[in-house]
Scaffold this active site. Structure first.
Site, short mmCIF file in Angstrom:
data_model
loop_
_atom_site.label_atom_id
_atom_site.label_comp_id
_atom_site.label_asym_id
_atom_site.label_seq_id
_atom_site.Cartn_x
_atom_site.Cartn_y
_atom_site.Cartn_z
CG HIS A 45 -10.63 -10.08 -14.40
ND1 HIS A 45 -10.50 -9.75 -13.29
CD2 HIS A 45 -9.79 -8.69 -15.37
CE1 HIS A 45 -10.41 -8.32 -12.61
NE2 HIS A 45 -9.61 -7.96 -14.14
CD GLU A 77 -14.79 -11.96 -13.35
OE1 GLU A 77 -13.13 -11.31 -13.65
OE2 GLU A 77 -15.22 -12.00 -13.04
CG HIS A 199 -13.96 -12.05 -4.90
ND1 HIS A 199 -12.81 -11.63 -5.96
CD2 HIS A 199 -12.82 -12.26 -4.09
CE1 HIS A 199 -11.72 -10.62 -5.15
NE2 HIS A 199 -11.36 -11.31 -4.76
#
Ligand SMILES: CC(=O)[C@@H](O)[C@H](O)COP(=O)(O)O
Ligand SMILES: NCC(=O)COP(=O)(O)O
Length: 248
Positions: A45, A77, A199
């Site tokens: 990310h 991401e 997550h």
């Protein structure tokens, strides 16, 4: 060997590396170790402030997979800003996960408000499809949400499992949060979407989730994976997470 669902997120490795102007711990070296141990791929990310993953890391990982791991997958991401979309176009990952994060957010902590972000997402999805990049949208554990993602043209959603992961010491609340995740996964499947999850997933909370939603096809795991890897090492931690997924 059963196909893997595990995509290892190496953000935390990059954060540790960035403490000094030195090339270790190596993001690409540990990514290679994870894939050699059986992970399906790598997730990163690259946030606008480059607090951990840098654009250079993205291109280094893309080159690594192209040259040595053609059968593995790279997932990027990010918020679909012009800068991030340019990175997606140049790096050509296998998958992109669009998240609604503000630059100053500590981490990703909510999914899209699909009715509010329609035009932004429609343009980003169309561009990504032109680049042959699979599109996933970050989605709250809300069974009403996947229909909107499907209408926008996404191929997958990633269910935000943070609220489920946060209940690590409250079994009753965890059961309630798990119900929301499972209902969202089932709704996504009913709308023809692939289902990812991510997550705060751990070896402790994954089995109950897959027992209820075995059709989840990918779990990108970083924080809990890295915490375990400090104890067990990268290769053994891949094995531990794959055991938790019932893959080995
Ligand atoms: C989308 C998601 O839930 C995580 O991949 C998150 O992007 C992790 O970001 P940080 O590693 O910056 O917390
Ligand atoms: N998309 C979730 C991810 O890549 C890793 O999340 P976490 O395991 O670091 O919470």
């Amino acid at each position: 060997m059963t196909a893997s669902r595990l995509s290892v997120n190496v953000n935390a490795i990059a954060m540790l590396r960035n403490r000094r102007d030195l090339p270790w711990p190596s993001v690409t070296g540990l990514a290679a170790m994870a894939m050699d141990a059986g992970a399906k791929g790598i997730t990163v990310h690259p946030r606008p402030d480059e607090r951990h993953i840098r654009k250079t890391d993205v291109f280094d990982l893309a080159e690594l997979l192209e040259e040595r791991y053609a059968n593995k997958e790279l997932c990027l991401e990010g918020y679909p800003s012009p800068d991030f979309l340019k990175l997606v176009e140049e790096a050509r990952p296998d998958q992109v996960l669009f998240v609604p994060d503000d630059p100053e957010q500590t981490t990703s902590d909510h999914g899209w408000q699909f009715d509010k972000d329609t035009s932004l997402l429609s343009e980003a999805i169309a561009a990504s499809k032109d680049w042959a990049v699979t599109v996933s949208l970050f989605c709250d554990p809300d069974p009403a949400a996947p229909e909107h993602a499907a209408k926008l043209g996404a191929e997958r959603i990633e269910i935000y499992t943070g609220p489920y992961g946060a209940c690590h010491d409250d079994p009753a609340l965890a059961a309630q949060e798990l119900d929301k995740v499972v209902a969202t996964a089932e709704a996504a499947r009913s709308h023809g979407l692939g289902v990812n999850a991510g997550h705060d997933l751990t070896v402790d909370n994954i089995p109950a989730l897959l027992a209820r939603a075995p059709f989840i096809r990918e779990m990108s795991i970083g924080h809990g994976f890295t915490a375990d890897a400090l104890i067990h090492g990268f290769a053994d931690t891949v094995k531990r997470f794959r055991q938790a997924m019932g893959e080995v």
